[in-house]
Design an enzyme around this catalytic site. Structure first.
Site, PDB file in Angstrom:
ATOM      1  N   LYS A 246       0.808  -1.227   0.000  1.00 43.92           N
ATOM      2  CA  LYS A 246       0.000   0.000   0.000  1.00 43.92           C
ATOM      3  C   LYS A 246       0.838   1.272   0.000  1.00 43.92           C
ATOM      4  CE  LYS A 246      -4.461  -1.583   1.391  1.00 43.92           C
ATOM      5  NZ  LYS A 246      -4.305  -2.998   1.792  1.00 43.92           N
TER       6      LYS A 246
ATOM      7  N   GLU B   8      -9.242   6.995   3.959  1.00 45.33           N
ATOM      8  CA  GLU B   8     -10.122   6.053   4.642  1.00 45.33           C
ATOM      9  C   GLU B   8      -9.292   4.835   4.991  1.00 45.33           C
ATOM     10  OE1 GLU B   8      -9.657   5.938   1.430  1.00 45.33           O
ATOM     11  OE2 GLU B   8      -9.395   3.773   1.110  1.00 45.33           O
TER      12      GLU B   8
ATOM     13  N   SER C  27       1.730  -9.821  -1.007  1.00 49.42           N
ATOM     14  CA  SER C  27       1.382  -8.399  -0.856  1.00 49.42           C
ATOM     15  C   SER C  27       1.747  -7.816   0.499  1.00 49.42           C
ATOM     16  CB  SER C  27      -0.109  -8.209  -1.133  1.00 49.42           C
ATOM     17  OG  SER C  27      -0.887  -9.064  -0.309  1.00 49.42           O
TER      18      SER C  27
HETATM   19  C1  LIG Z   1      -5.096  -4.040   1.596  1.00 44.63           C
HETATM   20  C2  LIG Z   1      -4.376  -5.287   1.317  1.00 44.63           C
HETATM   21  C3  LIG Z   1      -4.727  -6.142   0.251  1.00 44.63           C
HETATM   22  C4  LIG Z   1      -5.934  -5.930  -0.621  1.00 44.63           C
HETATM   23  O1  LIG Z   1      -5.929  -4.748  -1.349  1.00 44.63           O
HETATM   24  P1  LIG Z   1      -5.734  -4.714  -2.917  1.00 44.63           P
HETATM   25  O2  LIG Z   1      -6.062  -3.315  -3.285  1.00 44.63           O
HETATM   26  O3  LIG Z   1      -6.661  -5.712  -3.532  1.00 44.63           O
HETATM   27  O4  LIG Z   1      -4.316  -5.055  -3.195  1.00 44.63           O
HETATM   28  C5  LIG Z   1      -3.952  -7.263   0.018  1.00 44.63           C
HETATM   29  N1  LIG Z   1      -2.887  -7.564   0.797  1.00 44.63           N
HETATM   30  C6  LIG Z   1      -2.517  -6.769   1.814  1.00 44.63           C
HETATM   31  C7  LIG Z   1      -1.323  -7.167   2.623  1.00 44.63           C
HETATM   32  C8  LIG Z   1      -3.232  -5.610   2.121  1.00 44.63           C
HETATM   33  O5  LIG Z   1      -2.853  -4.839   3.148  1.00 44.63           O
END
Ligand SMILES: *Cc1c(COP(=O)(O)O)cnc(C)c1O
Length: 417
Positions: free
Chosen positions: A105, A127, A394
């Site tokens: 993010k 948000e 992610s």
């Molecule tokens: C917020 C988040 C997501 C999901 O958000 P996307 O916009 O779909 O990428 C996925 N993995 C992590 C670690 C997150 O913090």
């Protein structure tokens, strides 16, 4: 097969531009109150100029390198791959969990904060649901000296207290939202209300590749750094492109950021993994079970009932617990260029335990959906031998320890490595 997106191409940050109305195929657009139109157009103009400004790109690259820790690693996970029990399969992880603040993010938060500064706005609104986006934005605001207000549902604040403390330590003001379902949806509404009232001083940093144009495009552009690095890294270590690229899908930003640089490579199969939750009706698998509708200012797949009411969602991963999805992924689905599978809460926990035990990496529960899906596909005999698989990790799992701990007494995953 090369998909004709029917939209202009650009080469600067790479990618498929939305058309002039901000649409990807039939999806996207700007379904917003009149008062926001000018601000969205201003943001679009600012970004179009910034992406062609070498100083902007240089500052973004420098911050991504020095403050985020990019490029993030890409490496093989041979013991996890062994657990798939398919001969010759190689699995690579893209380590977004190793960025500062521990998830992808921050790539978007930094980019949008620089745009805010370029527009002369020194107050940031965001948000947050579980707090991950809020923490990323609060971090960047502290780094760049911007003031920061984060709207968060009152129930989410109670559930995610440590992230509330983090944001406050970082100097952000966290405002509790006690209306309606006291969650992410209400936090978005309050953020928009604040933005409309303070357009001269404030920029709203939206957290995923959804919402009204130009957000889906801008967020994707800032997240394509994941895919661009991965493409170069895997070509270097493997000498060829991967057969499969996997990413979890909430609003879609890590997935579209990972997929985008591979869209024109016909041999690379793009697979998004959505949250099947507890199964039955308790899920958040928008592209699998939703139908197009209007949500958060854009037209895209949406989980809704027969009357068009937005459905309640469930996922063990807070970041996937969202009824909408970004318009570009909706378009890639309809075009047949990406496919979307699901993993249940239990499969995600299994993915988390498997990666932790075989590789010493604790993934976020969101990312663990992609790993759980991969285990499942391999078990069903649907993963061909010698496949090269790239998985977007992610985020890191520290935030999920209290949830993952509940599963510790469950039967061990059968991992004969
Ligand atoms: C917020 C988040 C997501 C999901 O958000 P996307 O916009 O779909 O990428 C996925 N993995 C992590 C670690 C997150 O913090």
């Amino acid at each position: 097969m090369v998909i004709d997106h029917g939209i202009a191409r650009s080469h600067r940050l790479g990618g498929v531009l939305p058309d002039e109305r901000g649409r990807f195929g039939r999806y996207g657009g700007r379904y917003v109150p009149e008062g926001l139109m000018a601000a969205l157009l201003d943001l679009e103009r600012t970004y179009l100029a910034a992406r062609n400004d070498p100083r902007f790109i240089a500052e973004l690259d420098e911050l991504l390198r020095d403050r985020v820790g990019r490029p993030t690693l890409l490496h093989q996970i041979p013991r996890f791959a062994g657990a798939l029990r398919v001969p010759g399969v190689r699995v690579y992880l893209k380590r977004e969990d190793m960025t500062h603040t521990g998830a992808h993010k921050i790539n978007n938060a930094i980019g949008q904060a620089l745009l805010a500064r370029r527009m002369g706005k020194c107050r940031i609104i965001a948000e947050t649901g579980a707090g991950q986006h809020g923490v990323a934005v609060a971090t960047v605001c502290a780094m760049l000296g911007l003031s920061c207000v984060v709207y968060m549902g009152a129930d989410d604040m109670a559930r995610q207290e440590s992230n509330v403390v983090r944001m406050r330590l970082l100097g952000a003001e966290v405002r509790a939202v006690s209306t309606g379902g006291r969650g992410l949806k209400e936090a978005v509404s309050e953020s928009v209300r604040d933005w409309v009232a303070n357009l001269d001083t404030s920029h709203y940093v939206f957290g995923t590749a959804a919402g009204p144009a130009p957000y889906p495009w801008i967020v994707r552009e800032f997240q394509t750094v994941i895919g661009r690095e991965s493409r170069a890294q895997i070509l270097k270590s493997e000498g060829r492109l991967p057969d499969y690229v996997l990413a979890c899908v909430g609003g879609g930003s890590n997935a579209v950021g990972m997929f985008h640089p591979f869209v024109d490579d016909p041999g690379v199969r793009l697979i998004g993994v959505e949250a099947a939750g507890r199964g039955g009706h308790e899920h958040a698998a928008t592209l699998n079970f939703g139908r197009p509708g209007e949500v958060d200012g854009s037209y895209s797949y949406l989980l809704q009932d027969e009357d068009g009411q937005i459905s309640r969602t469930h996922s063990i991963a807070a970041g996937l617990d969202y009824p909408g999805v970004g318009p570009e992924l909706s378009h890639l689905k309809d075009a047949g260029r990406a496919v979307f599978g699901t993993a249940t809460d239990a499969q995600a926990l299994r993915g988390l335990r498997a990666l932790s035990r075989t590789e010493g990496i604790l993934p976020a529960l969101e990312s663990a959906h992609a790993l759980g899906y991969l285990l499942d596909v391999a078990e069903r005999g649907e993963l061909p031998p010698d496949s090269v698989v790239l998985v977007c990790l992610s985020g890191r799992g520290d935030k999920d320890l209290h949830i993952a701990a509940d599963g510790l007494d469950a039967p061990e995953p059968d991992l004969r490595t």
